[in-house]
Design a protein around this motif. Structure first.
Motif, PDB file in Angstrom:
ATOM      1  N   SER A 256      23.465  16.590 -30.187  1.00 52.31           N
ATOM      2  CA  SER A 256      23.664  16.400 -31.465  1.00 52.31           C
ATOM      3  C   SER A 256      23.282  14.740 -31.716  1.00 52.31           C
ATOM      4  O   SER A 256      23.780  14.092 -30.908  1.00 52.31           O
ATOM      5  N   ASP A 257      22.524  14.464 -32.726  1.00 48.68           N
ATOM      6  CA  ASP A 257      21.942  13.131 -32.936  1.00 48.68           C
ATOM      7  C   ASP A 257      22.811  12.900 -34.240  1.00 48.68           C
ATOM      8  O   ASP A 257      22.965  13.647 -35.204  1.00 48.68           O
ATOM      9  N   THR A 258      23.233  11.681 -34.416  1.00 48.47           N
ATOM     10  CA  THR A 258      23.990  11.311 -35.448  1.00 48.47           C
ATOM     11  C   THR A 258      23.645   9.579 -36.048  1.00 48.47           C
ATOM     12  O   THR A 258      22.842   9.137 -35.290  1.00 48.47           O
ATOM     13  N   VAL A 259      24.299   9.322 -36.982  1.00 46.74           N
ATOM     14  CA  VAL A 259      24.340   7.953 -37.535  1.00 46.74           C
ATOM     15  C   VAL A 259      24.489   7.199 -36.427  1.00 46.74           C
ATOM     16  O   VAL A 259      25.615   7.238 -35.744  1.00 46.74           O
ATOM     17  N   GLY A 260      23.943   5.761 -36.478  1.00 45.93           N
ATOM     18  CA  GLY A 260      24.172   4.637 -35.580  1.00 45.93           C
ATOM     19  C   GLY A 260      25.355   3.913 -36.039  1.00 45.93           C
ATOM     20  O   GLY A 260      25.516   4.111 -37.087  1.00 45.93           O
ATOM     21  N   PHE A 261      26.029   3.206 -35.106  1.00 50.17           N
ATOM     22  CA  PHE A 261      27.024   2.185 -35.636  1.00 50.17           C
ATOM     23  C   PHE A 261      26.310   0.971 -35.318  1.00 50.17           C
ATOM     24  O   PHE A 261      25.400   0.435 -35.293  1.00 50.17           O
ATOM     25  N   ILE A 262      27.135  -0.013 -36.305  1.00 53.14           N
ATOM     26  CA  ILE A 262      26.939  -1.422 -36.411  1.00 53.14           C
ATOM     27  C   ILE A 262      28.083  -2.310 -36.593  1.00 53.14           C
ATOM     28  O   ILE A 262      29.093  -1.625 -36.651  1.00 53.14           O
ATOM     29  N   SER A 263      28.048  -3.482 -36.025  1.00 53.72           N
ATOM     30  CA  SER A 263      29.024  -4.358 -35.904  1.00 53.72           C
ATOM     31  C   SER A 263      29.506  -4.500 -37.547  1.00 53.72           C
ATOM     32  O   SER A 263      28.679  -4.631 -38.226  1.00 53.72           O
ATOM     33  N   ASP A 264      30.637  -4.689 -37.817  1.00 53.19           N
ATOM     34  CA  ASP A 264      31.304  -4.815 -38.932  1.00 53.19           C
ATOM     35  C   ASP A 264      30.840  -3.682 -40.034  1.00 53.19           C
ATOM     36  O   ASP A 264      30.462  -3.990 -41.330  1.00 53.19           O
ATOM     37  N   LEU A 265      31.089  -2.684 -39.441  1.00 55.21           N
ATOM     38  CA  LEU A 265      30.365  -1.281 -40.442  1.00 55.21           C
ATOM     39  C   LEU A 265      31.700  -1.192 -41.453  1.00 55.21           C
ATOM     40  O   LEU A 265      33.054  -1.273 -41.144  1.00 55.21           O
ATOM     41  N   PRO A 266      31.110  -1.265 -42.676  1.00 57.37           N
ATOM     42  CA  PRO A 266      32.063  -1.328 -43.802  1.00 57.37           C
ATOM     43  C   PRO A 266      33.318  -0.245 -43.786  1.00 57.37           C
ATOM     44  O   PRO A 266      32.939   0.983 -43.430  1.00 57.37           O
ATOM     45  N   THR A 267      34.315  -0.678 -43.907  1.00 57.28           N
ATOM     46  CA  THR A 267      35.510   0.464 -43.759  1.00 57.28           C
ATOM     47  C   THR A 267      35.416   1.371 -44.780  1.00 57.28           C
ATOM     48  O   THR A 267      35.748   2.651 -44.320  1.00 57.28           O
ATOM     49  N   GLN A 268      34.894   1.338 -45.938  1.00 57.11           N
ATOM     50  CA  GLN A 268      34.768   2.501 -46.711  1.00 57.11           C
ATOM     51  C   GLN A 268      33.743   3.486 -46.261  1.00 57.11           C
ATOM     52  O   GLN A 268      33.874   4.680 -46.335  1.00 57.11           O
ATOM     53  N   LEU A 269      32.534   2.921 -45.606  1.00 54.39           N
ATOM     54  CA  LEU A 269      31.810   3.698 -44.790  1.00 54.39           C
ATOM     55  C   LEU A 269      32.233   4.620 -43.765  1.00 54.39           C
ATOM     56  O   LEU A 269      32.171   5.795 -43.589  1.00 54.39           O
ATOM     57  N   VAL A 270      33.004   4.005 -42.963  1.00 57.68           N
ATOM     58  CA  VAL A 270      33.702   4.811 -41.859  1.00 57.68           C
ATOM     59  C   VAL A 270      34.683   5.577 -42.393  1.00 57.68           C
ATOM     60  O   VAL A 270      34.612   6.960 -42.000  1.00 57.68           O
ATOM     61  N   ALA A 271      35.544   5.456 -43.515  1.00 59.48           N
ATOM     62  CA  ALA A 271      36.297   6.536 -44.179  1.00 59.48           C
ATOM     63  C   ALA A 271      35.519   7.707 -44.878  1.00 59.48           C
ATOM     64  O   ALA A 271      35.992   8.619 -44.517  1.00 59.48           O
ATOM     65  N   ALA A 272      34.388   7.182 -45.443  1.00 57.98           N
ATOM     66  CA  ALA A 272      33.623   8.304 -46.101  1.00 57.98           C
ATOM     67  C   ALA A 272      33.029   9.232 -44.865  1.00 57.98           C
ATOM     68  O   ALA A 272      32.951  10.392 -45.384  1.00 57.98           O
ATOM     69  N   PHE A 273      32.620   8.725 -43.931  1.00 62.00           N
ATOM     70  CA  PHE A 273      31.783   9.638 -42.858  1.00 62.00           C
ATOM     71  C   PHE A 273      32.693  10.022 -41.998  1.00 62.00           C
ATOM     72  O   PHE A 273      32.240  10.484 -40.817  1.00 62.00           O
ATOM     73  N   ARG A 274      34.063  10.087 -42.164  1.00 62.92           N
ATOM     74  CA  ARG A 274      34.871  10.267 -41.034  1.00 62.92           C
ATOM     75  C   ARG A 274      34.451  11.745 -40.754  1.00 62.92           C
ATOM     76  O   ARG A 274      34.354  12.112 -39.561  1.00 62.92           O
ATOM     77  N   ALA A 275      34.265  12.701 -41.617  1.00 62.11           N
ATOM     78  CA  ALA A 275      33.763  14.001 -41.237  1.00 62.11           C
ATOM     79  C   ALA A 275      32.610  14.118 -40.438  1.00 62.11           C
ATOM     80  O   ALA A 275      32.784  14.887 -39.418  1.00 62.11           O
ATOM     81  N   THR A 276      31.629  13.332 -40.629  1.00 59.07           N
ATOM     82  CA  THR A 276      30.716  13.648 -39.701  1.00 59.07           C
ATOM     83  C   THR A 276      30.708  12.754 -38.422  1.00 59.07           C
ATOM     84  O   THR A 276      30.313  13.277 -37.513  1.00 59.07           O
ATOM     85  N   LEU A 277      31.385  11.583 -38.652  1.00 59.98           N
ATOM     86  CA  LEU A 277      31.600  11.155 -37.238  1.00 59.98           C
ATOM     87  C   LEU A 277      32.623  11.814 -36.581  1.00 59.98           C
ATOM     88  O   LEU A 277      32.609  11.727 -35.024  1.00 59.98           O
ATOM     89  N   GLU A 278      33.526  12.499 -37.114  1.00 58.64           N
ATOM     90  CA  GLU A 278      34.300  13.285 -36.084  1.00 58.64           C
ATOM     91  C   GLU A 278      33.867  14.463 -35.417  1.00 58.64           C
ATOM     92  O   GLU A 278      34.591  14.842 -34.366  1.00 58.64           O
ATOM     93  N   GLU A 279      32.676  14.697 -35.668  1.00 49.18           N
ATOM     94  CA  GLU A 279      31.797  15.742 -34.896  1.00 49.18           C
ATOM     95  C   GLU A 279      31.641  15.030 -33.427  1.00 49.18           C
ATOM     96  O   GLU A 279      31.894  16.159 -32.768  1.00 49.18           O
ATOM     97  N   VAL A 280      31.982  13.977 -33.305  1.00 51.35           N
ATOM     98  CA  VAL A 280      31.964  13.647 -31.573  1.00 51.35           C
ATOM     99  C   VAL A 280      33.261  13.902 -31.330  1.00 51.35           C
ATOM    100  O   VAL A 280      33.277  13.922 -29.853  1.00 51.35           O
ATOM    101  N   LEU A 281      34.192  13.952 -31.932  1.00 48.89           N
ATOM    102  CA  LEU A 281      35.754  14.359 -31.178  1.00 48.89           C
ATOM    103  C   LEU A 281      35.493  15.663 -30.686  1.00 48.89           C
ATOM    104  O   LEU A 281      36.332  16.165 -29.826  1.00 48.89           O
ATOM    105  N   ASP A 282      34.807  16.683 -31.251  1.00 44.30           N
ATOM    106  CA  ASP A 282      34.657  18.000 -30.990  1.00 44.30           C
ATOM    107  C   ASP A 282      33.423  18.024 -29.692  1.00 44.30           C
ATOM    108  O   ASP A 282      33.496  19.384 -29.287  1.00 44.30           O
ATOM    109  N   ALA A 283      32.966  17.046 -29.349  1.00 45.99           N
ATOM    110  CA  ALA A 283      32.093  17.175 -28.333  1.00 45.99           C
ATOM    111  C   ALA A 283      32.626  17.573 -27.177  1.00 45.99           C
ATOM    112  O   ALA A 283      33.554  17.127 -26.819  1.00 45.99           O
TER     113      ALA A 283
END
Ligand SMILES: Nc1nc2c(ncn2[C@@H]2O[C@H](COP(=O)(O)OP(=O)(O)OP(=O)(O)O)[C@@H](O)[C@H]2O)c(=O)[nH]1
Ligand SMILES: [Mg+2]
Length: 424
Positions: A256-283
């Motif tokens: 799986s390829d997904t969105v990249g990270f960046i320093s100071d990733l806006p907290t609102q984005l982390v919150a909103a993208f949680r579902a997408t990012l959480e796929e890595v928890l399942d890996a």
């Protein structure tokens, strides 16, 4: 950002280097990254950029008045329409600077949100970006509210000339957020169903993670033969992509390829993208792709690790590091990196571009995924339906028998699955 009829928007990038800031970054690379972020927006021409050293942030205009004047002259001479300020800018500072400079201002969060909104293609992605943008707007309203003054933001934010208007705006945002959250929940649920279906296929999932521009998509394409957009552009990838691949060992995995990270990733984005990012928890395995040729590779790796930890990724998921782009290093530096990687069990020096080092990396991926499995008998009381469902989702149940007070299950699983079950 809208396309302009008369060509690209002329933009100027500023990196305020604030001495009192605790998490101060090296100004050179920080400015370079800010310019790359600006370039990641379509229809924008970065005319110039500079670091602005600041002993401390001024509440009213961020910069000192001398600097504000000096910049005003330069921005006017260059016919600048948009100024990107790489850092947080309060609504008051923004309004004041927009007034003196007669330009539109976007801060780092606003800029990243604009890029994400430009990239979003899937329904889930679009909803997530909308949610992040609205949550961000809401925080700007709250802060402006204490000043009871008119303000405007980067994404065409609402302005309100007084308390009632702002209250109304805030209510409208809250309502919109509730609506979005509901829509998103529906989309996520559908995806969860897909994920559950995928889980039935007994292929382990390997998640590529890493700083933006590290080379995740390039590696993904090389391994899968897919054509995910891989570009020298920040946040080229937004929506997650999955593909089945057969490793040289013959083992099949889902990459799986997904969105990249960046320093100071806006907290609102982390919150909103949680579902997408959480796929890595399942890996079953996390492959951290690093641009080892980047001068800030160390800092980038740390940012990635922090975001992974914030998402709840722990030691139960095995991790490998791919030190990518070794082809860009001078022979001496490259030899050094290769020696360093060879000494560490979970690190591999590679080039996704030339293919160097990939065989060794993939062998280790196979190795890591062939966890020994053991058979065990479990008793699950009726009240623990969720745990039983989890076992079925994982596809580890070989036999089941209903008894008076619950189920007796035969499972065949890995130590990792066992640990996760125990923690449920
Ligand atoms: N020289 C060299 N360039 C590479 C290598 N891997 C990737 N690149 C380049 O690095 C840039 C970014 O690559 P991507 O694969 O898009 O990076 P990414 O990690 O997917 O980035 P985001 O999707 O933005 O998070 C592209 O220009 C690639 O061609 C490599 O091994 N060597
Ligand atoms: Mg990518």
């Amino acid at each position: 950002m809208e396309a302009h009829d008369r060509g690209a928007t002329r933009a100027w990038v500023l990196h305020p280097d604030i001495k009192t800031e605790k998490s101060r970054r090296a100004p050179g690379p920080a400015l370079e990254e800010a310019v790359s972020l600006a370039r990641a927006l379509p229809d924008l021409e970065v005319v110039g950029s500079e670091v602005v050293p600041l002993p401390k942030a001024h509440p009213g205009q961020l910069f000192g008045s001398g600097k504000v004047e000096e910049l005003a002259a330069r921005l006017k001479a260059e016919e600048i329409e948009l100024v990107l300020i790489d850092g947080p800018v309060t609504p008051v500072q923004q309004r004041n600077l927009e007034k003196v400079w007669k330009v539109k201002i976007l801060d780092r969060t606003g800029l990243i949100l604009e890029i994400f909104s430009d990239r979003a293609r899937t329904r889930e992605g679009v909803l997530q970006v909308e949610m992040a943008a609205l949550s961000y707007q809401r925080t700007r309203l709250v802060r402006a509210w204490t000043h009871l003054e008119r303000q405007r933001g980067g994404l065409g934010f609402v302005g309100g000339p007084g308390e009632t208007q702002i209250e109304a705006d805030r209510r409208a945002i809250d309502e919109a957020l509730t609506r979005l959250r509901r829509q998103l929940a529906k989309v996520v649920k559908t995806r969860d169903l897909h994920r559950a279906a995928r889980k039935k296929v007994p292929f382990p999932i390997v998640a590529l993670v890493g700083y933006t521009n590290a080379g995740k998509s390039t590696l993904f394409n090389r391994l899968t033969g897919a054509e995910v957009m891989a570009k020298d552009m920040l946040f080229a990838t937004l929506d997650p992509t999955m593909r089945a691949v057969t490793l040289p060992s013959g083992r099949e995995v889902i990459l799986s390829d997904t969105v990249g990270f960046i320093s100071d990733l806006p907290t609102q984005l982390v919150a909103a993208f949680r579902a997408t990012l959480e796929e890595v928890l399942d890996a079953d395995l996390i492959l951290h792709v690093r641009d080892i040729s980047h001068e800030e590779t160390q800092e980038q790796a740390q940012d990635v690790e922090e975001i992974l930890a914030a998402l709840g990724v722990d030691d139960s998921t095995p991790q490998l590091e791919a030190w990518n782009k070794i082809d860009r290093l001078e022979p001496e530096a490259r030899a050094q990196v290769e020696t360093l990687a060879a000494r560490r069990a979970n690190v591999f020096a590679v080039s996704a571009l030339t293919g160097d080092g990939l065989d060794a990396l993939l062998d280790e991926v196979s190795e890591k995924l062939t966890d020994p499995r053991t058979a065990e008998t479990l008793f699950v009381p009726f009240a623990q339906g969720r745990r039983r469902a989890w076992l079925f989702e994982q596809g580890v149940v070989t036999e089941e028998e209903q008894q008076d007070e619950g189920f007796r299950l035969q499972v065949f699983w890995t130590a990792r699955q066992r640990a996760r079950y125990m923690a449920l």
